[in-house]
Design a protein around this motif. Structure first.
Motif, PDB file in Angstrom:
ATOM      1  N   MET A   1       1.010  -1.079  -0.029  1.00 22.76           N
ATOM      2  CA  MET A   1      -0.095   0.133   0.469  1.00 22.76           C
ATOM      3  C   MET A   1       0.864   1.404  -0.402  1.00 22.76           C
ATOM      4  N   GLU A   2       0.281   2.084  -0.511  1.00 17.98           N
ATOM      5  CA  GLU A   2       1.627   3.306  -0.937  1.00 17.98           C
ATOM      6  C   GLU A   2       0.816   4.862   0.032  1.00 17.98           C
ATOM      7  N   SER A   3       1.650   5.483   0.424  1.00 24.56           N
ATOM      8  CA  SER A   3       1.083   6.525   1.383  1.00 24.56           C
ATOM      9  C   SER A   3       1.593   7.092   0.391  1.00 24.56           C
ATOM     10  N   TYR A   4       0.277   7.842   1.603  1.00 22.43           N
ATOM     11  CA  TYR A   4       0.596   9.833   1.003  1.00 22.43           C
ATOM     12  C   TYR A   4       0.519  10.873   1.756  1.00 22.43           C
ATOM     13  N   ASP A   5       1.033  11.523   1.802  1.00 25.19           N
ATOM     14  CA  ASP A   5       0.976  12.994   2.724  1.00 25.19           C
ATOM     15  C   ASP A   5      -0.721  13.514   2.643  1.00 25.19           C
ATOM     16  N   LYS A   6      -1.781  13.775   2.622  1.00 24.69           N
ATOM     17  CA  LYS A   6      -2.685  14.442   3.170  1.00 24.69           C
ATOM     18  C   LYS A   6      -2.741  15.991   2.087  1.00 24.69           C
ATOM     19  N   TRP A   7      -1.940  16.407   3.408  1.00 25.85           N
ATOM     20  CA  TRP A   7      -1.513  18.042   2.997  1.00 25.85           C
ATOM     21  C   TRP A   7      -0.238  18.249   2.674  1.00 25.85           C
ATOM     22  N   LEU A   8      -0.169  19.005   1.070  1.00 25.00           N
ATOM     23  CA  LEU A   8       1.033  18.841   0.320  1.00 25.00           C
ATOM     24  C   LEU A   8       1.939  20.338   0.600  1.00 25.00           C
ATOM     25  N   THR A   9       3.251  20.765   0.686  1.00 25.01           N
ATOM     26  CA  THR A   9       3.545  21.335   0.277  1.00 25.01           C
ATOM     27  C   THR A   9       3.760  21.941  -1.321  1.00 25.01           C
ATOM     28  N   ILE A  10       4.168  23.287  -1.022  1.00 27.21           N
ATOM     29  CA  ILE A  10       4.400  24.227  -2.569  1.00 27.21           C
ATOM     30  C   ILE A  10       4.655  22.869  -3.438  1.00 27.21           C
ATOM     31  N   GLU A  11       6.008  22.697  -2.614  1.00 26.09           N
ATOM     32  CA  GLU A  11       7.214  22.003  -3.571  1.00 26.09           C
ATOM     33  C   GLU A  11       6.616  20.620  -4.099  1.00 26.09           C
ATOM     34  N   GLU A  12       5.928  19.781  -2.792  1.00 25.41           N
ATOM     35  CA  GLU A  12       4.995  18.493  -3.189  1.00 25.41           C
ATOM     36  C   GLU A  12       4.011  18.824  -4.412  1.00 25.41           C
ATOM     37  N   LEU A  13       3.123  19.994  -4.689  1.00 23.65           N
ATOM     38  CA  LEU A  13       1.909  20.526  -4.943  1.00 23.65           C
ATOM     39  C   LEU A  13       2.873  20.378  -6.889  1.00 23.65           C
ATOM     40  N   SER A  14       3.866  20.816  -6.771  1.00 23.13           N
ATOM     41  CA  SER A  14       4.615  21.253  -7.890  1.00 23.13           C
ATOM     42  C   SER A  14       4.979  20.123  -8.600  1.00 23.13           C
ATOM     43  N   SER A  15       5.266  18.945  -7.745  1.00 26.76           N
ATOM     44  CA  SER A  15       5.618  18.230  -8.410  1.00 26.76           C
ATOM     45  C   SER A  15       4.638  17.274  -8.875  1.00 26.76           C
ATOM     46  N   TYR A  16       3.292  16.878  -7.929  1.00 21.69           N
ATOM     47  CA  TYR A  16       2.385  16.312  -8.187  1.00 21.69           C
ATOM     48  C   TYR A  16       1.476  16.778  -9.391  1.00 21.69           C
ATOM     49  N   LEU A  17       1.416  18.462  -9.611  1.00 18.66           N
ATOM     50  CA  LEU A  17       0.811  18.876 -10.500  1.00 18.66           C
ATOM     51  C   LEU A  17       1.755  18.757 -12.285  1.00 18.66           C
ATOM     52  N   LYS A  18       3.140  18.989 -11.814  1.00 13.88           N
ATOM     53  CA  LYS A  18       3.941  19.298 -13.077  1.00 13.88           C
ATOM     54  C   LYS A  18       3.585  20.853 -13.820  1.00 13.88           C
ATOM     55  N   MET A  19       3.585  21.638 -12.308  1.00  9.79           N
ATOM     56  CA  MET A  19       3.503  23.016 -12.871  1.00  9.79           C
ATOM     57  C   MET A  19       5.109  23.526 -11.640  1.00  9.79           C
ATOM     58  N   SER A  20       5.321  24.755 -11.916  1.00 13.07           N
ATOM     59  CA  SER A  20       6.609  25.638 -11.869  1.00 13.07           C
ATOM     60  C   SER A  20       5.473  25.947 -10.065  1.00 13.07           C
ATOM     61  N   ARG A  21       6.511  26.088  -9.226  1.00 13.90           N
ATOM     62  CA  ARG A  21       6.051  26.832  -7.693  1.00 13.90           C
ATOM     63  C   ARG A  21       6.011  27.969  -7.965  1.00 13.90           C
ATOM     64  N   SER A  22       6.306  28.777  -8.538  1.00 15.57           N
ATOM     65  CA  SER A  22       5.870  30.672  -9.205  1.00 15.57           C
ATOM     66  C   SER A  22       4.020  30.871  -9.985  1.00 15.57           C
ATOM     67  N   LYS A  23       3.613  30.109 -10.852  1.00 16.86           N
ATOM     68  CA  LYS A  23       2.433  29.425 -11.485  1.00 16.86           C
ATOM     69  C   LYS A  23       1.412  29.685 -10.561  1.00 16.86           C
ATOM     70  N   LEU A  24       1.991  28.245  -9.967  1.00 24.15           N
ATOM     71  CA  LEU A  24       0.976  27.988  -8.386  1.00 24.15           C
ATOM     72  C   LEU A  24       0.715  29.322  -6.840  1.00 24.15           C
ATOM     73  N   TYR A  25       1.512  29.832  -6.646  1.00 21.20           N
ATOM     74  CA  TYR A  25       1.650  30.790  -6.036  1.00 21.20           C
ATOM     75  C   TYR A  25       0.792  31.867  -6.501  1.00 21.20           C
ATOM     76  N   GLN A  26       1.116  32.272  -7.420  1.00 17.78           N
ATOM     77  CA  GLN A  26       0.273  33.348  -8.065  1.00 17.78           C
ATOM     78  C   GLN A  26      -1.402  32.537  -7.743  1.00 17.78           C
ATOM     79  N   MET A  27      -1.328  31.457  -8.394  1.00 14.05           N
ATOM     80  CA  MET A  27      -3.026  30.903  -8.080  1.00 14.05           C
ATOM     81  C   MET A  27      -3.024  31.152  -6.898  1.00 14.05           C
TER      82      MET A  27
END
Length: 70
Positions: free
Chosen positions: A1-27
């Motif tokens: 079973m693969e574990s995952y964190d419920k809460w993502l940091t901006i870095e983790e979200l960037s990797s997860y969505l394959k989007m830049s951190r700066s764009k995610l910050y803006q959004m």
């Protein structure tokens, strides 16, 4: 079973969505992306992000169909 964190940091979200951190910050700052700012750091609920992506993807498909069939 693969574990995952419920809460993502901006870095983790960037990797997860394959989007830049700066764009995610803006959004996130504009309220276009569901997230919570705790002091100086953003946190993102993985489930809410998944729901947001599903809604965003469906809206983009519907909009492209409107444009295509005008």
């Amino acid at each position: 079973m693969e574990s995952y964190d419920k809460w993502l940091t901006i870095e983790e979200l960037s990797s997860y969505l394959k989007m830049s951190r700066s764009k995610l910050y803006q959004m996130a700052q504009k309220g276009e992306l569901p997230g919570s700012k705790i002091r100086t750091q953003w946190r993102f609920d993985r489930n809410r992000i998944d729901e947001w992506m599903e809604t965003y993807s469906n809206a983009a498909i519907i909009e492209s169909r409107k444009i295509r069939y005008k």
